[in-house]
Write an enzyme that holds these catalytic residues in place. Structure first.
Site, PDB file in Angstrom:
ATOM      1  N   HIS A 198       0.891  -1.149   0.043  1.00 34.02           N
ATOM      2  CA  HIS A 198      -0.003   0.209  -0.306  1.00 34.02           C
ATOM      3  C   HIS A 198       0.595   1.021  -0.180  1.00 34.02           C
ATOM      4  CE1 HIS A 198      -3.643  -2.091  -0.126  1.00 34.02           C
ATOM      5  NE2 HIS A 198      -4.320  -1.505   1.127  1.00 34.02           N
ATOM      6  N   HIS A 281       1.174  -2.230   9.584  1.00 37.08           N
ATOM      7  CA  HIS A 281       2.593  -2.535   9.051  1.00 37.08           C
ATOM      8  C   HIS A 281       3.577  -2.231  10.040  1.00 37.08           C
ATOM      9  CE1 HIS A 281       3.180  -4.013   5.711  1.00 37.08           C
ATOM     10  NE2 HIS A 281       1.669  -3.689   4.938  1.00 37.08           N
TER      11      HIS A 281
HETATM   12  C1  LIG Z   1      11.334  -7.864 -18.128  1.00 40.88           C
HETATM   13  C2  LIG Z   1      10.035  -8.089 -17.731  1.00 40.88           C
HETATM   14  C3  LIG Z   1       9.198  -7.258 -17.956  1.00 40.88           C
HETATM   15  C4  LIG Z   1       7.629  -7.167 -17.398  1.00 40.88           C
HETATM   16  C5  LIG Z   1       6.679  -6.589 -17.637  1.00 40.88           C
HETATM   17  C6  LIG Z   1       5.364  -6.649 -17.312  1.00 40.88           C
HETATM   18  C7  LIG Z   1       4.643  -5.560 -17.677  1.00 40.88           C
HETATM   19  C8  LIG Z   1       3.951  -5.740 -16.641  1.00 40.88           C
HETATM   20  C9  LIG Z   1       2.108  -4.827 -17.674  1.00 40.88           C
HETATM   21  C10 LIG Z   1       0.890  -4.804 -16.951  1.00 40.88           C
HETATM   22  C11 LIG Z   1       0.098  -4.435 -17.598  1.00 40.88           C
HETATM   23  C12 LIG Z   1      -0.906  -4.240 -16.438  1.00 40.88           C
HETATM   24  C13 LIG Z   1      -2.080  -2.480 -17.404  1.00 40.88           C
HETATM   25  C14 LIG Z   1      -2.181  -2.323 -16.186  1.00 40.88           C
HETATM   26  C15 LIG Z   1      -3.682  -1.330 -16.112  1.00 40.88           C
HETATM   27  C16 LIG Z   1      -4.241  -1.847 -14.846  1.00 40.88           C
HETATM   28  O1  LIG Z   1      -4.500  -1.741 -14.953  1.00 40.88           O
HETATM   29  S1  LIG Z   1      -5.003  -3.662 -14.496  1.00 40.88           S
HETATM   30  C17 LIG Z   1      -5.449  -3.692 -12.958  1.00 40.88           C
HETATM   31  C18 LIG Z   1      -5.718  -3.012 -11.960  1.00 40.88           C
HETATM   32  N1  LIG Z   1      -4.976  -3.275 -10.128  1.00 40.88           N
HETATM   33  C19 LIG Z   1      -4.529  -2.785  -9.725  1.00 40.88           C
HETATM   34  O2  LIG Z   1      -4.859  -1.425  -9.964  1.00 40.88           O
HETATM   35  C20 LIG Z   1      -3.684  -3.498  -8.504  1.00 40.88           C
HETATM   36  C21 LIG Z   1      -3.599  -2.555  -7.719  1.00 40.88           C
HETATM   37  N2  LIG Z   1      -3.310  -3.265  -6.538  1.00 40.88           N
HETATM   38  C22 LIG Z   1      -2.313  -3.750  -5.982  1.00 40.88           C
HETATM   39  O3  LIG Z   1      -1.437  -3.608  -6.567  1.00 40.88           O
HETATM   40  C23 LIG Z   1      -1.791  -4.502  -4.712  1.00 40.88           C
HETATM   41  O4  LIG Z   1      -3.647  -4.441  -4.114  1.00 40.88           O
HETATM   42  C24 LIG Z   1      -1.497  -3.251  -3.372  1.00 40.88           C
HETATM   43  C25 LIG Z   1      -1.682  -1.669  -3.828  1.00 40.88           C
HETATM   44  C26 LIG Z   1      -0.161  -3.386  -3.925  1.00 40.88           C
HETATM   45  C27 LIG Z   1      -1.556  -4.191  -1.929  1.00 40.88           C
HETATM   46  O5  LIG Z   1      -1.469  -5.482  -2.155  1.00 40.88           O
HETATM   47  P1  LIG Z   1      -2.021  -6.406  -1.172  1.00 40.88           P
HETATM   48  O6  LIG Z   1      -1.781  -8.377  -1.824  1.00 40.88           O
HETATM   49  O7  LIG Z   1      -3.762  -6.498  -1.451  1.00 40.88           O
HETATM   50  O8  LIG Z   1      -1.967  -5.945   0.375  1.00 40.88           O
HETATM   51  N1  A3P Z   2      -5.164   2.400   4.509  1.00 36.23           N
HETATM   52  C1  A3P Z   2      -5.742   0.454   4.336  1.00 36.23           C
HETATM   53  N2  A3P Z   2      -6.980   0.934   4.706  1.00 36.23           N
HETATM   54  C2  A3P Z   2      -6.924  -0.976   4.827  1.00 36.23           C
HETATM   55  N3  A3P Z   2      -6.463  -1.540   4.643  1.00 36.23           N
HETATM   56  C3  A3P Z   2      -5.092  -1.771   4.093  1.00 36.23           C
HETATM   57  C4  A3P Z   2      -4.543  -0.489   4.399  1.00 36.23           C
HETATM   58  N4  A3P Z   2      -3.054   0.013   4.219  1.00 36.23           N
HETATM   59  C5  A3P Z   2      -3.100  -1.487   4.349  1.00 36.23           C
HETATM   60  N5  A3P Z   2      -4.190  -2.866   4.264  1.00 36.23           N
HETATM   61  C6  A3P Z   2      -4.084  -3.906   4.066  1.00 36.23           C
HETATM   62  O1  A3P Z   2      -3.160  -4.511   5.580  1.00 36.23           O
HETATM   63  C7  A3P Z   2      -2.876  -5.405   4.485  1.00 36.23           C
HETATM   64  C8  A3P Z   2      -1.113  -5.002   3.865  1.00 36.23           C
HETATM   65  O2  A3P Z   2      -1.720  -4.840   3.141  1.00 36.23           O
HETATM   66  P1  A3P Z   2       0.397  -3.759   2.725  1.00 36.23           P
HETATM   67  O3  A3P Z   2       1.436  -5.395   2.287  1.00 36.23           O
HETATM   68  O4  A3P Z   2      -0.518  -3.621   0.604  1.00 36.23           O
HETATM   69  O5  A3P Z   2       0.375  -2.299   3.249  1.00 36.23           O
HETATM   70  C9  A3P Z   2      -3.818  -5.546   3.145  1.00 36.23           C
HETATM   71  O6  A3P Z   2      -4.755  -6.577   3.900  1.00 36.23           O
HETATM   72  P2  A3P Z   2      -4.628  -7.751   2.661  1.00 36.23           P
HETATM   73  O7  A3P Z   2      -4.142  -7.805   2.370  1.00 36.23           O
HETATM   74  O8  A3P Z   2      -5.713  -9.168   3.922  1.00 36.23           O
HETATM   75  O9  A3P Z   2      -5.782  -7.304   1.903  1.00 36.23           O
HETATM   76  C10 A3P Z   2      -4.322  -4.344   3.412  1.00 36.23           C
HETATM   77  O10 A3P Z   2      -5.368  -4.509   2.833  1.00 36.23           O
END
Ligand SMILES: CCCCCCCCCCCCCCCC(=O)SCCNC(=O)CCNC(=O)[C@H](O)C(C)(C)COP(=O)(O)O
Ligand code: A3P
Length: 319
Positions: A198, A281
């Site tokens: 996040h 975290h």
């Molecule tokens: C050399 C090798 C190169 C490889 C190249 C890879 C190219 C990637 C291209 C991929 C295309 C992406 C297209 C983008 C369009 C989109 O927006 S796709 C879907 C949107 N998805 C999201 O927005 C997900 C965002 N969320 C997260 O990333 C995670 O939830 C988090 C915020 C990081 C938190 O993670 P948790 O596990 O939930 O804690």
């Molecule tokens: N601002 C926020 N509000 C709600 N949930 C949050 C948050 N920041 C982090 N989390 C939750 O905390 C966990 C660790 O987040 P991250 O590693 O991406 O920072 C994730 O749980 P889940 O993966 O179970 O959804 C995420 O959804």
């Protein structure tokens, strides 16, 4: 004659992020709500390591709405944050005069086309870093790999593996080695250094949009782009001149709303970052997420100012 608008924010603005994490962590220590939640955790490390979501099961019934993983902003804003970034970014390229190709002279069109391509390139670079860090890195994402390398594992992994013996081996590996699959299978992703996805994503998204919006906004605010100068001082080669005539009204509306969207995403992103800093975290996990995001911003937006060959490739917003 007014001074030319400054095309880029100073890197000093990035200090807002460490300050936000600092304030959030301090708040999590001094807030009675956060403290009382922590003291009921029976976790002696909690005051300095408020990994509240994981350790205290905050998703079940936390006192504060924003401490719930299921809060509406987490589900529909952060969890799909890259879509919000992409839409906001695209709206800038579609509606800001710095990029708009309609009713532009040939010379203007060339410059704006080059700007648009470079903006797309910057989005691609950021997307690749985001993708490799949080989604996939030749298998598990960098965040998941660093968690495993530092000793983390999927709690109940052995049960899961035993259960998965009857299933395919790829299911086994996925379940054990990625945070999402571990949680989805009912396991607990615990033990190692769990870089905050996040913090990483929210810092990257908000900083990127600020740099883009300020760059594009500076072009719109430059004297030659002002509506009153249209048709008077405008030169055919001026890349910043606005369209005129009937297009002005619809163009102006799009321009205004694209900026509103961008700043809306930035403000909500900052707020969610603050909430993550308070409720989720450990101290170090937040700072490692911040470090990856700021390094990315440095390479895409600061380094080109000092390295002309790199600037020729990725450009600078509004330049
Ligand atoms: C050399 C090798 C190169 C490889 C190249 C890879 C190219 C990637 C291209 C991929 C295309 C992406 C297209 C983008 C369009 C989109 O927006 S796709 C879907 C949107 N998805 C999201 O927005 C997900 C965002 N969320 C997260 O990333 C995670 O939830 C988090 C915020 C990081 C938190 O993670 P948790 O596990 O939930 O804690
Ligand atoms: N601002 C926020 N509000 C709600 N949930 C949050 C948050 N920041 C982090 N989390 C939750 O905390 C966990 C660790 O987040 P991250 O590693 O991406 O920072 C994730 O749980 P889940 O993966 O179970 O959804 C995420 O959804």
């Amino acid at each position: 004659m007014p001074a030319p608008a400054r095309p880029a924010p100073s890197p000093v603005v990035l200090l807002v992020y460490p300050v936000t994490l600092l304030l959030g962590s301090l708040f999590s220590v001094i807030s009675p709500v956060a403290r009382s939640t922590r003291s009921s955790s029976h976790d002696p490390a909690a005051p300095l390591a408020p990994s509240l979501a994981a350790d205290l099961h905050l998703s079940e019934s936390p006192v504060n709405y924003f401490a719930r993983k299921s809060n509406i902003f987490n589900l529909y804003f952060v969890k799909v944050g890259w879509i919000w970034l992409t839409v906001a970014f695209a709206s800038l390229v579609l509606f800001q005069p710095a990029y708009n190709l309609s009713s532009a002279s040939h010379a203007q069109q060339e410059i704006r086309f080059r700007r648009s391509i470079q903006a797309f390139l910057r989005w691609c670079l950021a997307t690749i870093v985001w993708y490799l860090t949080t989604q996939w890195f030749f298998g598990p994402a960098i965040i998941d790999r660093s968690f495993m390398i530092t000793g983390g594992k999927c709690g109940q992994a052995l049960d899961l593996v035993a259960k998965a013996n009857s299933e395919s081996s790829s299911v086994q590996l996925e379940t054990v080695f990625t945070a999402a699959a571990c949680k989805a299978a009912g396991g607990a992703w615990k033990g190692g250094h769990d870089i905050s996805g996040h913090v990483f994503m929210l810092v990257l998204v908000t900083a990127l949009l600020v740099f883009e919006a300020v760059g594009a906004g500076a072009v719109a605010a430059s004297p030659s782009a002002a509506p009153e100068s249209a048709g008077r001082e405008r030169k055919a080669s001026d890349p910043n001149a606005l369209p005129n005539g009937d297009q002005d009204a619809s163009f102006g509306t799009g321009r205004t709303w694209s900026m509103r969207l961008v700043w809306g995403v930035v403000v909500l992103g900052w707020w969610m970052l603050f909430m993550t800093a308070i409720w989720f975290h450990t101290w170090l996990e937040k700072w490692s997420g911040l470090a990856i995001a700021l390094s990315t911003i440095y390479v895409i937006y600061i380094l080109p100012r000092r390295l002309p060959p790199w600037k020729d490739i990725v450009g600078l917003p509004g330049v």
